[in-house]
Write a protein that holds these residues in place. Structure first.
Motif, mmCIF file in Angstrom:
data_model
loop_
_atom_site.group_PDB
_atom_site.id
_atom_site.type_symbol
_atom_site.label_atom_id
_atom_site.label_comp_id
_atom_site.label_asym_id
_atom_site.label_seq_id
_atom_site.Cartn_x
_atom_site.Cartn_y
_atom_site.Cartn_z
ATOM 1 N N MET A 98 0.846 -1.187 0.000
ATOM 2 C CA MET A 98 0.000 0.000 0.000
ATOM 3 C C MET A 98 0.889 1.247 0.000
ATOM 4 O O MET A 98 1.819 1.357 0.775
ATOM 5 N N SER A 99 0.593 2.187 -0.854
ATOM 6 C CA SER A 99 1.396 3.404 -0.940
ATOM 7 C C SER A 99 0.880 4.460 0.037
ATOM 8 O O SER A 99 -0.245 4.375 0.540
ATOM 9 N N TRP A 100 1.707 5.471 0.259
ATOM 10 C CA TRP A 100 1.289 6.534 1.167
ATOM 11 C C TRP A 100 0.101 7.305 0.595
ATOM 12 O O TRP A 100 -0.716 7.829 1.353
ATOM 13 N N MET A 101 -0.022 7.323 -0.724
ATOM 14 C CA MET A 101 -1.170 8.006 -1.337
ATOM 15 C C MET A 101 -2.468 7.245 -1.035
ATOM 16 O O MET A 101 -3.525 7.857 -0.884
ATOM 17 N N ASP A 102 -2.387 5.924 -0.934
ATOM 18 C CA ASP A 102 -3.563 5.133 -0.547
ATOM 19 C C ASP A 102 -3.976 5.473 0.885
ATOM 20 O O ASP A 102 -5.167 5.614 1.177
ATOM 21 N N ASP A 103 -2.985 5.595 1.773
ATOM 22 C CA ASP A 103 -3.282 5.995 3.155
ATOM 23 C C ASP A 103 -3.892 7.388 3.195
ATOM 24 O O ASP A 103 -4.814 7.651 3.963
ATOM 25 N N LEU A 104 -3.385 8.273 2.355
ATOM 26 C CA LEU A 104 -3.924 9.631 2.311
ATOM 27 C C LEU A 104 -5.382 9.613 1.864
ATOM 28 O O LEU A 104 -6.219 10.338 2.405
ATOM 29 N N TYR A 105 -5.705 8.752 0.907
ATOM 30 C CA TYR A 105 -7.085 8.613 0.447
ATOM 31 C C TYR A 105 -7.992 8.149 1.591
ATOM 32 O O TYR A 105 -9.101 8.666 1.764
ATOM 33 N N VAL A 106 -7.517 7.210 2.392
ATOM 34 C CA VAL A 106 -8.289 6.740 3.553
ATOM 35 C C VAL A 106 -8.482 7.883 4.550
ATOM 36 O O VAL A 106 -9.568 8.058 5.114
ATOM 37 N N ILE A 107 -7.448 8.686 4.742
ATOM 38 C CA ILE A 107 -7.564 9.852 5.630
ATOM 39 C C ILE A 107 -8.664 10.774 5.124
ATOM 40 O O ILE A 107 -9.509 11.235 5.892
ATOM 41 N N TYR A 108 -8.669 11.051 3.831
ATOM 42 C CA TYR A 108 -9.704 11.914 3.253
ATOM 43 C C TYR A 108 -11.103 11.337 3.484
ATOM 44 O O TYR A 108 -12.040 12.071 3.817
ATOM 45 N N GLN A 109 -11.244 10.040 3.325
ATOM 46 C CA GLN A 109 -12.540 9.397 3.557
ATOM 47 C C GLN A 109 -12.983 9.557 5.015
ATOM 48 O O GLN A 109 -14.143 9.868 5.284
ATOM 49 N N LYS A 110 -12.065 9.340 5.937
ATOM 50 C CA LYS A 110 -12.400 9.469 7.356
ATOM 51 C C LYS A 110 -12.758 10.914 7.701
ATOM 52 O O LYS A 110 -13.689 11.158 8.473
ATOM 53 N N LEU A 111 -12.030 11.854 7.147
ATOM 54 C CA LEU A 111 -12.321 13.267 7.420
ATOM 55 C C LEU A 111 -13.679 13.657 6.843
ATOM 56 O O LEU A 111 -14.432 14.410 7.475
ATOM 57 N N ASP A 112 -13.999 13.154 5.666
ATOM 58 C CA ASP A 112 -15.321 13.404 5.077
ATOM 59 C C ASP A 112 -16.426 12.823 5.953
ATOM 60 O O ASP A 112 -17.442 13.478 6.205
ATOM 61 N N ALA A 113 -16.223 11.606 6.408
ATOM 62 C CA ALA A 113 -17.248 10.907 7.186
ATOM 63 C C ALA A 113 -17.503 11.567 8.542
ATOM 64 O O ALA A 113 -18.592 11.430 9.096
ATOM 65 N N THR A 114 -16.514 12.291 9.049
ATOM 66 C CA THR A 114 -16.662 12.907 10.374
ATOM 67 C C THR A 114 -16.861 14.416 10.315
ATOM 68 O O THR A 114 -16.869 15.072 11.346
ATOM 69 N N GLY A 115 -17.032 14.947 9.122
ATOM 70 C CA GLY A 115 -17.318 16.368 8.988
ATOM 71 C C GLY A 115 -16.129 17.279 9.224
ATOM 72 O O GLY A 115 -16.300 18.436 9.604
ATOM 73 N N CYS A 116 -14.937 16.797 8.977
ATOM 74 C CA CYS A 116 -13.716 17.601 9.179
ATOM 75 C C CYS A 116 -13.258 18.202 7.848
ATOM 76 O O CYS A 116 -12.118 18.025 7.423
ATOM 77 N N GLU A 117 -14.146 18.931 7.189
ATOM 78 C CA GLU A 117 -13.847 19.477 5.877
ATOM 79 C C GLU A 117 -12.676 20.456 5.895
ATOM 80 O O GLU A 117 -11.864 20.476 4.968
ATOM 81 N N GLU A 118 -12.566 21.273 6.933
ATOM 82 C CA GLU A 118 -11.483 22.257 7.000
ATOM 83 C C GLU A 118 -10.122 21.564 7.054
ATOM 84 O O GLU A 118 -9.185 21.957 6.361
ATOM 85 N N VAL A 119 -10.034 20.508 7.846
ATOM 86 C CA VAL A 119 -8.778 19.758 7.957
ATOM 87 C C VAL A 119 -8.443 19.122 6.613
ATOM 88 O O VAL A 119 -7.305 19.195 6.137
ATOM 89 N N LYS A 120 -9.431 18.516 5.977
ATOM 90 C CA LYS A 120 -9.218 17.905 4.670
ATOM 91 C C LYS A 120 -8.775 18.955 3.653
ATOM 92 O O LYS A 120 -7.838 18.731 2.882
ATOM 93 N N HIS A 121 -9.414 20.100 3.678
ATOM 94 C CA HIS A 121 -9.070 21.179 2.755
ATOM 95 C C HIS A 121 -7.606 21.607 2.932
ATOM 96 O O HIS A 121 -6.900 21.825 1.945
ATOM 97 N N ASN A 122 -7.153 21.707 4.165
ATOM 98 C CA ASN A 122 -5.774 22.108 4.423
ATOM 99 C C ASN A 122 -4.774 21.084 3.904
ATOM 100 O O ASN A 122 -3.719 21.446 3.370
ATOM 101 N N ILE A 123 -5.096 19.811 4.045
ATOM 102 C CA ILE A 123 -4.208 18.762 3.520
ATOM 103 C C ILE A 123 -4.203 18.805 1.989
ATOM 104 O O ILE A 123 -3.148 18.722 1.355
ATOM 105 N N LEU A 124 -5.384 18.941 1.397
ATOM 106 C CA LEU A 124 -5.480 19.019 -0.070
ATOM 107 C C LEU A 124 -4.699 20.218 -0.616
ATOM 108 O O LEU A 124 -4.036 20.114 -1.649
ATOM 109 N N LYS A 125 -4.787 21.330 0.090
ATOM 110 C CA LYS A 125 -4.057 22.528 -0.322
ATOM 111 C C LYS A 125 -2.548 22.252 -0.331
ATOM 112 O O LYS A 125 -1.851 22.633 -1.265
ATOM 113 N N ALA A 126 -2.065 21.561 0.693
ATOM 114 C CA ALA A 126 -0.645 21.204 0.746
ATOM 115 C C ALA A 126 -0.296 20.246 -0.384
ATOM 116 O O ALA A 126 0.762 20.368 -1.014
ATOM 117 N N GLN A 127 -1.179 19.300 -0.661
ATOM 118 C CA GLN A 127 -0.940 18.325 -1.731
ATOM 119 C C GLN A 127 -0.852 19.022 -3.083
ATOM 120 O O GLN A 127 0.034 18.729 -3.884
#
Length: 79
Positions: free
Chosen positions: A1-30
């Motif tokens: 499993m690549s780190w990008m796969d783990d990042l995708y799982v992180i995005y899914q968890k953040l979406d599921a828990t309503g942490c859009e701001e945190v997800k947005h900040n990670i996406l901005k860095a990406q």
């Protein structure tokens, strides 16, 4: 499993828990590191470390994936 796969799982968890701001900040860095994978990794990792210090409850949710990203890619980008 690549780190990008783990990042995708992180995005899914953040979406599921309503942490859009945190997800947005990670996406901005990406997106900011679009020139190469090492730069993307470094910028995303910086953001994940900020989450660990600034938003501990959110970090606990994604801790397993973050640790996997750190260990999986350590040899690839940090040597």
């Amino acid at each position: 499993m690549s780190w990008m796969d783990d990042l995708y799982v992180i995005y899914q968890k953040l979406d599921a828990t309503g942490c859009e701001e945190v997800k947005h900040n990670i996406l901005k860095a990406q997106i900011a590191g679009c020139s190469n994978k090492g730069e993307i990794y470094f910028l995303v990792l910086q953001q994940l470390i900020r989450i660990k210090t600034d938003k501990a409850p959110v970090y606990e949710l994604i801790k397993g994936e973050v640790e996997s990203i750190i260990h999986c890619s350590k040899g690839q980008y940090l040597n």
